[in-house]
Enzyme design. Structure first.
Site, mmCIF file in Angstrom:
data_model
loop_
_atom_site.group_PDB
_atom_site.id
_atom_site.type_symbol
_atom_site.label_atom_id
_atom_site.label_comp_id
_atom_site.label_asym_id
_atom_site.label_seq_id
_atom_site.Cartn_x
_atom_site.Cartn_y
_atom_site.Cartn_z
ATOM 1 C CE1 TYR A 141 -7.612 15.668 -44.328
ATOM 2 C CE2 TYR A 141 -5.901 14.957 -42.800
ATOM 3 C CZ TYR A 141 -6.514 15.949 -43.536
ATOM 4 O OH TYR A 141 -6.025 17.226 -43.487
ATOM 5 N N GLY A 183 -13.511 22.537 -36.468
ATOM 6 C CA GLY A 183 -13.694 23.955 -36.205
ATOM 7 C C GLY A 183 -14.569 24.255 -35.001
ATOM 8 C CG ASN A 200 -2.816 17.464 -41.771
ATOM 9 O OD1 ASN A 200 -3.487 18.468 -42.000
ATOM 10 N ND2 ASN A 200 -3.275 16.443 -41.057
ATOM 11 C CD GLU A 239 0.119 5.382 -33.237
ATOM 12 O OE1 GLU A 239 0.218 5.031 -34.427
ATOM 13 O OE2 GLU A 239 1.121 5.605 -32.525
ATOM 14 N N GLY A 261 -10.851 19.070 -31.337
ATOM 15 C CA GLY A 261 -9.430 18.704 -31.329
ATOM 16 C C GLY A 261 -8.700 19.354 -30.171
ATOM 17 C CB VAL A 321 -11.997 16.401 -35.273
ATOM 18 C CG1 VAL A 321 -13.378 17.041 -35.260
ATOM 19 C CG2 VAL A 321 -11.340 16.505 -33.894
ATOM 20 C CE1 TYR A 325 -2.628 18.564 -33.466
ATOM 21 C CE2 TYR A 325 -1.080 17.930 -35.160
ATOM 22 C CZ TYR A 325 -2.232 17.692 -34.458
ATOM 23 O OH TYR A 325 -2.997 16.596 -34.736
#
Length: 158
Positions: free
Chosen positions: A23, A92, A123, A82, A96, A86, A130
């Site tokens: 990813y 969703g 990202n 680190e 997370g 998910v 966050y």
């Protein structure tokens, strides 16, 4: 459901680390072996810790791998996250947030002063997620890293 990882989780943690590296567009950098992860998490002197997010059917939906750091300014430990990952099919659903909530709970319970992590600037879904939880980007700080040949040279092994 969030639970502490067990040795039986090492293969799925390893698989999710590889998925995360894909990813993040750098699969060649994910060199850790299951054996290395097992030693780091469950060896005689664990250097890292992990939690698993399980879907309603018990399938591993994601994980958080973290270790302790120390703030000389605050005089107490903190958690450095680190990896938080998910799986796409489970995004969703709150996994997370549940993983981060568990790490924050550990910080509060143990008197740790910080929960920190890095996020790739591109990202944007993660950055926005966050921020929605109250995280603040440390824009004045730049992460530095020495690896591979530069690490050998700096360490005098060249």
């Amino acid at each position: 459901m969030i639970r502490t990882a067990t040795p039986a989780d090492v293969p799925v943690i390893h698989a999710m680390v590889r998925e995360l590296a894909e990813y993040e567009k750098c699969p060649e950098d994910a060199k850790a072996t299951p054996e290395q992860l097992h030693e780091a998490l469950f060896g005689d002197h664990p250097a890292a810790f992990a939690h698993i997010a399980e879907a309603d059917d018990g399938e591993p939906a994601g994980f958080a791998l973290w270790f302790l750091n120390f703030s000389t300014w605050r005089g107490v430990h903190g958690i450095y996250l680190e990896d938080l990952y998910v799986r796409p099919t489970h995004r969703g659903a709150g996994h997370g947030k549940a993983l981060l909530t568990e790490l924050a709970r550990i910080c509060v319970a143990r008197g740790y002063g910080r929960l920190e992590w890095s996020v790739l600037n591109w990202n944007l879904p993660a950055v926005e997620f966050y921020r929605s939880l109250g995280a603040v980007s440390m824009t004045e700080w730049t992460v530095n890293r020495v690896t591979d040949d530069a690490l050998l040279k700096l360490g005098g092994a060249e």
